[in-house]
Design a protein around this motif. Structure first.
Motif, mmCIF file in Angstrom:
data_model
loop_
_atom_site.group_PDB
_atom_site.id
_atom_site.type_symbol
_atom_site.label_atom_id
_atom_site.label_comp_id
_atom_site.label_asym_id
_atom_site.label_seq_id
_atom_site.Cartn_x
_atom_site.Cartn_y
_atom_site.Cartn_z
ATOM 1 N N ARG A 1 -11.731 -6.956 -3.296
ATOM 2 C CA ARG A 1 -10.282 -6.491 -3.701
ATOM 3 C C ARG A 1 -9.408 -7.734 -3.666
ATOM 4 N N GLY B 1 1.030 -1.279 0.178
ATOM 5 C CA GLY B 1 -0.057 0.008 0.016
ATOM 6 C C GLY B 1 0.818 1.370 0.089
ATOM 7 N N THR C 1 -6.825 0.848 1.331
ATOM 8 C CA THR C 1 -7.398 -0.274 0.426
ATOM 9 C C THR C 1 -6.252 -0.629 -0.855
ATOM 10 N N LYS C 2 -5.154 0.244 -1.076
ATOM 11 C CA LYS C 2 -4.296 0.088 -2.054
ATOM 12 C C LYS C 2 -3.617 -1.411 -1.847
ATOM 13 N N GLU D 1 4.414 -1.353 -8.359
ATOM 14 C CA GLU D 1 3.438 -2.426 -8.352
ATOM 15 C C GLU D 1 3.814 -3.859 -8.767
ATOM 16 N N THR E 1 -5.573 -4.252 -2.825
ATOM 17 C CA THR E 1 -6.010 -4.365 -4.359
ATOM 18 C C THR E 1 -5.019 -4.927 -5.019
ATOM 19 N N VAL E 2 -3.714 -4.420 -4.615
ATOM 20 C CA VAL E 2 -2.372 -5.163 -5.189
ATOM 21 C C VAL E 2 -2.224 -6.499 -4.672
ATOM 22 N N GLY F 1 -2.461 1.659 3.047
ATOM 23 C CA GLY F 1 -2.500 2.423 1.649
ATOM 24 C C GLY F 1 -4.062 2.763 1.337
#
Length: 311
Positions: free
Chosen positions: A110, A24, A59-60, A32, A63-64, A57
């Motif tokens: 996610r 994140g 939600t990052k 990424e 997601t990643v 992050g």
């Protein structure tokens, strides 16, 4: 890779596990692609427990991580995420049943999975304990019965929170951070109470959020100046012996037999390989003894959460 049973669960977790917060860009902006390759490298080398949170992050990280896990057989990894914390401010915590349920659904979307192996309440010292015990934990129990999560637990910094939780609720595991490390191993004092109830222990941040690294603690670190100074002395002691203090910190943290797994976080494939290789080597007990002496009479605990929830 060595595997250990997590409390009374049927999960056998890798002694070294992957903390996905760096995905994140929590500590630095990351590539990424590098982050995804780090996850793949960890799994290929035997790491099977991966921990994340919607907070990392904003939600990052989830997601990643979801992109990284795409195409990997579900039985190759044990996945944990969290609910309750969504930002850095007190107002960003929400331990209501409604929010926990919607948060989990969003996390599953996610991450690209149908369920998680462990769902934690995230940093419960920032919550109202009446709500934690009477609403949030019963919600987790219900989600477990519904089959959306296999096991449940809590995370936090003050040890007091864990002791109180296992008195009042039936949980499967805890995730503690910064409390079993070279500078502060006070977690060891309450480990017998977890063992008695079959509560598994996952330990995070063996470097104390950067304290025990050559780079040193970030500017935002909550530790007091005496602690920061003592950690710098420890870094220099290791350097004088040609040793990376992070190696010693990691080996010390994973050495306790009652700690099922220790989380390390990186978004660099080279670093995850290095961490896994370090974990295979025995700790230098003589050096550990020297480092530990540097923290005699040094206040090593910082405040976290509401005053009534702190140690």
């Amino acid at each position: 890779m060595e595997y250990r049973k997590l409390g009374k669960t049927d999960l056998n977790v890798s002694r070294l596990s992957y903390g996905a917060s760096p995905l994140g860009s929590v500590f630095r902006d990351i590539s990424e692609d590098d982050g995804i390759r780090t996850v793949h490298t960890a799994i290929d080398m035997g790491v099977n427990l991966i921990d994340v949170s919607p907070y990392y992050g904003l939600t990052k990280a989830e997601t990643v991580l979801g992109k990284a896990l795409k195409g990997i057989p579900r039985d190759k990894y044990i996945l944990s995420t969290k609910a309750g914390r969504y930002g850095a401010e007190y107002a960003d915590f929400d331990f209501s049943e409604k929010k926990i349920r919607s948060s989990l659904d969003e996390s599953l979307n996610r991450l690209g999975v149908d369920g998680v192996d462990i769902l934690f309440l995230h940093d419960i010292e920032f919550g109202n304990l009446e709500q934690i015990f009477n609403e949030a934990l019963p919600c987790l129990q219900a989600l477990k019965q519904e089959g959306k999560v296999r096991y449940i637990g809590v995370t936090g910094y003050p040890l007091k929170m864990f002791s109180e939780t296992i008195k009042q609720a039936d949980i499967d595991c805890i995730l503690t951070y910064c409390r079993y490390a070279l500078y502060d191993n006070s977690l060891a004092n309450i480990i017998p109470s977890f063992e008695e109830k079959g509560v598994g222990i996952i330990n995070a941040s063996p470097t104390g959020m950067g304290l025990l690294t050559n780079r040193g603690a970030p500017e935002w670190h909550p530790g007091n100046q005496q602690l920061l100074d003592a950690c710098q002395k420890a870094v220099k002691l290791c350097q004088s012996q040609g040793v990376d203090i992070t190696e010693v910190a990691l080996q010390y943290a994973i050495d306790h037999p009652a700690i099922s797994s220790t989380l390390v976080g990186t978004a660099n494939p080279v670093n995850i390989v290095k961490n896994i290789e370090w974990a295979e080597k025995p700790v230098n007990q003589a050096l550990v003894k020297e480092i530990r002496k540097l923290f005699d009479n040094v206040p090593v605990v910082w405040p976290s959460g509401y005053p009534e929830n702190q140690d």
